[in-house]
Design an enzyme around this catalytic site. Structure first.
Site, PDB file in Angstrom:
ATOM      1  N   TYR A 107       0.836  -1.210   0.000  1.00 12.29           N
ATOM      2  CA  TYR A 107       0.000   0.000   0.000  1.00 12.29           C
ATOM      3  C   TYR A 107       0.874   1.265   0.000  1.00 12.29           C
ATOM      4  O   TYR A 107       0.488   2.308  -0.514  1.00 12.29           O
ATOM      5  CB  TYR A 107      -0.980  -0.022   1.168  1.00 12.29           C
ATOM      6  CG  TYR A 107      -2.184   0.867   0.972  1.00 12.29           C
ATOM      7  CD1 TYR A 107      -3.049   0.684  -0.114  1.00 12.29           C
ATOM      8  CD2 TYR A 107      -2.476   1.892   1.870  1.00 12.29           C
ATOM      9  CE1 TYR A 107      -4.154   1.495  -0.295  1.00 12.29           C
ATOM     10  CE2 TYR A 107      -3.588   2.704   1.700  1.00 12.29           C
ATOM     11  CZ  TYR A 107      -4.419   2.502   0.617  1.00 12.29           C
ATOM     12  OH  TYR A 107      -5.512   3.311   0.444  1.00 12.29           O
ATOM     13  N   LYS A 162      -3.040   8.303   3.143  1.00 11.72           N
ATOM     14  CA  LYS A 162      -4.211   8.066   4.005  1.00 11.72           C
ATOM     15  C   LYS A 162      -3.927   8.490   5.442  1.00 11.72           C
ATOM     16  O   LYS A 162      -4.819   8.982   6.134  1.00 11.72           O
ATOM     17  CB  LYS A 162      -4.650   6.605   3.955  1.00 11.72           C
ATOM     18  CG  LYS A 162      -5.253   6.162   2.626  1.00 11.72           C
ATOM     19  CD  LYS A 162      -6.472   6.971   2.218  1.00 11.72           C
ATOM     20  CE  LYS A 162      -7.212   6.325   1.046  1.00 11.72           C
ATOM     21  NZ  LYS A 162      -8.303   7.197   0.516  1.00 11.72           N
TER      22      LYS A 162
HETATM   23  C1  1JT Z   1      -5.868   3.868  -4.777  1.00  7.01           C
HETATM   24  C2  1JT Z   1      -5.748   2.608  -5.376  1.00  7.01           C
HETATM   25  C3  1JT Z   1      -6.354   3.984  -3.485  1.00  7.01           C
HETATM   26  C4  1JT Z   1      -6.120   1.497  -4.677  1.00  7.01           C
HETATM   27  C5  1JT Z   1      -6.614   1.617  -3.387  1.00  7.01           C
HETATM   28  C6  1JT Z   1      -6.722   2.858  -2.788  1.00  7.01           C
HETATM   29  N1  1JT Z   1      -7.228   2.677  -1.549  1.00  7.01           N
HETATM   30  C7  1JT Z   1      -7.429   1.373  -1.368  1.00  7.01           C
HETATM   31  N2  1JT Z   1      -7.055   0.729  -2.469  1.00  7.01           N
HETATM   32  C8  1JT Z   1      -7.106  -0.699  -2.657  1.00  7.01           C
HETATM   33  C9  1JT Z   1      -5.818  -1.316  -2.203  1.00  7.01           C
HETATM   34  C10 1JT Z   1      -4.660  -1.130  -2.919  1.00  7.01           C
HETATM   35  C11 1JT Z   1      -3.464  -1.705  -2.485  1.00  7.01           C
HETATM   36  C12 1JT Z   1      -3.465  -2.474  -1.358  1.00  7.01           C
HETATM   37  C13 1JT Z   1      -4.641  -2.656  -0.655  1.00  7.01           C
HETATM   38  C14 1JT Z   1      -5.808  -2.069  -1.084  1.00  7.01           C
HETATM   39  C15 1JT Z   1      -5.234   2.437  -6.753  1.00  7.01           C
HETATM   40  C16 1JT Z   1      -4.593   3.687  -7.317  1.00  7.01           C
HETATM   41  C17 1JT Z   1      -5.432   4.877  -6.993  1.00  7.01           C
HETATM   42  C18 1JT Z   1      -5.494   5.095  -5.493  1.00  7.01           C
HETATM   43  O1  1JT Z   1      -2.263  -3.008  -0.988  1.00  7.01           O
HETATM   44  C19 1JT Z   1      -2.271  -3.909   0.058  1.00  7.01           C
HETATM   45  C20 1JT Z   1      -2.187  -1.498  -3.213  1.00  7.01           C
END
Ligand code: 1JT
Length: 256
Positions: A156, A163
């Site tokens: 993430y 965040k």
């Molecule tokens: C963005 C993306 C914000 C994916 C996102 C996000 N907030 C949650 N997710 C889902 C996610 C992504 C990752 C993750 C866990 C959940 C994509 C680009 C735009 C902003 O890693 C464990 C990478």
């Protein structure tokens, strides 16, 4: 109805998979007047199609690129002209470069870092300023966050740091706006398969792991998020501000 005839600005509907659409849908069921901000023409067309399906005609669409100051000025000016005041705002906007959502966090570029902060976090500060200017006597502001802002969640990375700053902004904005009876809260959602999330490598693996571990043994859905948004945007949550509500089927209580 809990948000009957309330004017609510919704930022971040791109298509039917968007979290913001799940929230909008719940607001439509509860007779709110919705104002959608969109980035690209194709998002505008998607929103119009979704609303047509719901037979919902009482809405406004305004272009707002969150990286452009004049766009906020213009958008909120148009909203003021049509509605006079607003009662709530939902921020469901985030961005990070795909290459920054894997590998080591220390490889994050300056440009990628600033871009994700700009779109995912500063936009909430700026939008809250403009939205609160149009709120009389009271108002509710919410944003969407994820556990990766509080804990290390593999991959993430730069979004987690964006965040974290978003969640800190919720507290500072709650402090700024509390005396004006404007409440500011976050919803921390479990992983949801949106268009942006689908672009992330190993996202399906993350979802499988989530179902296996989450106390409720299932994924979070759009309705779960809409229900909590409805609570936060209504008087049911009077007295709640600066809070981050986890809508994650219990995942975040785990210590393993
Ligand atoms: C963005 C993306 C914000 C994916 C996102 C996000 N907030 C949650 N997710 C889902 C996610 C992504 C990752 C993750 C866990 C959940 C994509 C680009 C735009 C902003 O890693 C464990 C990478």
């Amino acid at each position: 109805m809990l948000v009957d005839n309330k004017n609510i600005v919704i930022m971040g509907v791109a298509n039917k998979w968007s979290i913001a659409w799940g929230i909008a849908n719940k607001m439509i069921e509860n007779n709110a007047n919705l104002i959608f901000t969109y980035l690209e023409e194709r998002n505008k067309i998607s929103i119009e199609k979704l609303l047509e399906k719901e037979n919902y005609t009482n809405y406004m669409l305004v272009k707002l690129d969150v990286t452009i100051d004049e766009d906020y000025e213009n958008a909120f000016k148009m909203i003021k002209e049509k509605y006079g005041h607003i009662d709530g705002m939902v921020h469901s906007v985030a961005f990070a470069k795909k290459e920054e959502l894997s590998g080591n966090y220390f490889d994050t570029s300056r440009e990628g870092y600033l871009l994700s902060q700009n779109i995912s976090s500063y936009s909430f500060v700026k939008a809250s300023k403009h939205a609160s200017d149009l709120m009389n006597e009271k108002g509710q502001i919410i944003c969407l966050t994820y556990l990766g802002g509080e804990r290390v969640v593999l991959n993430y990375n730069v979004m987690g740091v964006a965040k974290a700053s978003l969640e800190a902004s919720v507290k500072y904005l709650a402090h700024d706006l509390g005396k004006r009876n404007i409440r500011v809260n976050a919803i921390s959602s479990g992983p949801i398969k949106t268009t942006s999330a689908k672009g992330v490598g190993e996202f399906s693996k993350l979802m499988d792991g989530f179902i296996k571990k989450a106390p409720m043994g299932r994924l979070v859905n759009h309705e779960d998020l809409g229900n909590t948004a409805l609570y936060l945007l209504s008087d049911l949550s009077s007295g709640v501000t600066g809070e981050n509500i986890h809508v994650d089927c219990g995942y975040s209580v785990l210590g393993y």
